[in-house]
Write an enzyme that holds these catalytic residues in place. Structure first.
Site, PDB file in Angstrom:
ATOM      1  N   ASP A   1     -43.990 -47.340 -22.409  1.00 27.29           N
ATOM      2  CA  ASP A   1     -42.618 -47.806 -22.210  1.00 27.29           C
ATOM      3  C   ASP A   1     -41.947 -47.943 -23.573  1.00 27.29           C
ATOM      4  OD1 ASP A   1     -40.315 -48.767 -21.099  1.00 27.29           O
ATOM      5  OD2 ASP A   1     -41.143 -50.674 -20.425  1.00 27.29           O
TER       6      ASP A   1
ATOM      7  N   ASP B   1     -37.382 -43.190 -20.480  1.00 28.25           N
ATOM      8  CA  ASP B   1     -38.064 -44.026 -21.468  1.00 28.25           C
ATOM      9  C   ASP B   1     -39.422 -44.555 -21.048  1.00 28.25           C
ATOM     10  OD1 ASP B   1     -37.004 -45.680 -19.534  1.00 28.25           O
ATOM     11  OD2 ASP B   1     -36.404 -47.248 -20.930  1.00 28.25           O
ATOM     12  N   GLU B   2     -39.960 -44.124 -19.916  1.00 24.13           N
ATOM     13  CA  GLU B   2     -41.288 -44.616 -19.540  1.00 24.13           C
ATOM     14  C   GLU B   2     -42.005 -43.591 -18.674  1.00 24.13           C
ATOM     15  OE1 GLU B   2     -41.629 -47.952 -16.838  1.00 24.13           O
ATOM     16  OE2 GLU B   2     -39.514 -47.773 -16.289  1.00 24.13           O
TER      17      GLU B   2
END
Length: 359
Positions: free
Chosen positions: A8, A103-104
């Site tokens: 993350d 983003d993860e």
């Protein structure tokens, strides 16, 4: 035994902006609409979060909380480029990469390309490579399933690593506040607190049947997660055709004003998810499930791509009002409302979600 990593990025959008604007480093940065607007906050730097600013709140509220914050519009083309650079690092180790957003992502490294025996070593290498290549930091969680890995990645944020070994799973979850569990929202946590349950260990003595009786089908989910049970596989990237959110009410409602207000909340959440993935769409669809479990869907397609909460609410409220007028003589109570956006500008990796709300 599987070896799963959850990566993350730390305050991704805001961190990219601070990286590219050196003068903003160390200052509160809010990515979203202009201050004092009804636009939705896409991301907030850690400096802004200290003031209570967080994603999904309005920019007006963010400005009230932190008037000194720097407000900047999102640059999704830049975020997508950085996300691709990060994903290329993941693929050096495994093809089993499941992106959740820009983003993860989850990585299954049980069998990995470099034959590294320990997932924690892979996580350390990935974090180091991400920082060298992008000048950004990320946090990682390592465990034997997706739920535990995601919970672990939150433990030492920002720029941290947490490994949950099989023998430590119950202790790790027992000491966590129930409000920290992925899938337990504010309303549900408040109900749990009312029963004297504050930590994971407080749910362990309860039988599955008891939790189902209290929370419906989600009771089974709560029973499993406090025990670290999650058999979901890591699924490599696949195209999804829509992004949407649904709300199921604890009590059916025929209150038009309440339902319209709820629709506005859903539109804001859908807008936040679209923004997080850098997407927009032309078709807005409203889903209504009535008390008798019949389902009605109604959609409209625009010439332009839509992503703002105000536009989504405008379209969905018209759709809902038209359906409401059709049954105005004998309104049937509603148990579920949802909004989805399709005909997207490009592929996405996640579709429908569920919000936590009690009418």
């Amino acid at each position: 035994m599987r070896k799963i990593i959850h990566i993350d990025m730390d305050a991704f959008y805001a961190s990219v902006e601070q990286r590219d604007h050196k003068e903003w480093q160390g200052k509160p940065v809010v990515v979203g609409g202009p201050p004092n607007s009804r636009g939705v906050v896409c991301a907030a730097s850690y400096e802004a979060r200290k003031f209570g600013v967080k994603s999904a709140i309005s920019c007006y509220e963010a400005y009230q909380l932190c008037p000194s914050a720097i407000f900047t519009p999102p640059r999704f083309d830049v975020y997508k480029q950085v996300s691709q650079e990060i994903r290329e690092i993941f693929l050096e180790y495994t093809d089993l990469v499941e992106p959740l957003s820009l983003d993860e992502a989850y990585l299954d490294v049980t069998e990995n390309k470099k034959n590294i025996p320990h997932a924690s070593s892979i996580a350390r290498e990935i974090r180091m490579k991400v920082q060298v290549k992008t000048n950004l930091t990320c946090s990682a969680g390592v465990a034997q399933n997706k739920f535990l890995a995601k919970m672990a990645s939150e433990k030492n944020k920002p720029n941290g690593l947490c490994v949950v070994l099989p023998d430590d799973e119950i202790k790790f979850l027992s000491d966590l506040k129930l409000s920290q569990f992925f899938g337990i929202g504010k309303k549900t946590f408040a109900r749990m607190q009312a029963n004297g349950w504050n930590f994971g260990k407080d749910l362990l003595p309860l039988r599955e049947e008891e939790l189902i009786k209290l929370f419906g089908k989600m009771g089974k989910y709560y029973y499993q997660i406090v025990r670290g049970i999650d058999d979901r596989p890591v699924l490599p990237f696949r195209e999804s055709k829509s992004i949407g959110v649904e709300i199921t009410f604890e009590r059916d409602s025929a209150d038009f004003h309440f339902l319209i207000s709820t629709l506005e909340r859903i539109a804001e959440e859908v807008a936040r998810r679209l923004a997080k993935k850098g997407r927009s769409g032309k078709t807005v669809t409203v889903k209504i499930k009535y008390a008798d479990f019949t389902v009605r869907s109604k959609g409209v397609t625009s010439e332009n791509f839509l992503s703002l909460a105000s536009d989504l609410f405008f379209q969905s409220s018209i759709l809902f009002t038209n359906v409401w007028k059709e049954g105005a003589d004998q309104p049937i109570k509603i148990r579920l409302l949802g909004i989805s956006v399709s005909n997207l500008n490009s592929e996405v990796t996640e579709s429908d979600g569920q919000m936590d709300l009690f009418a």
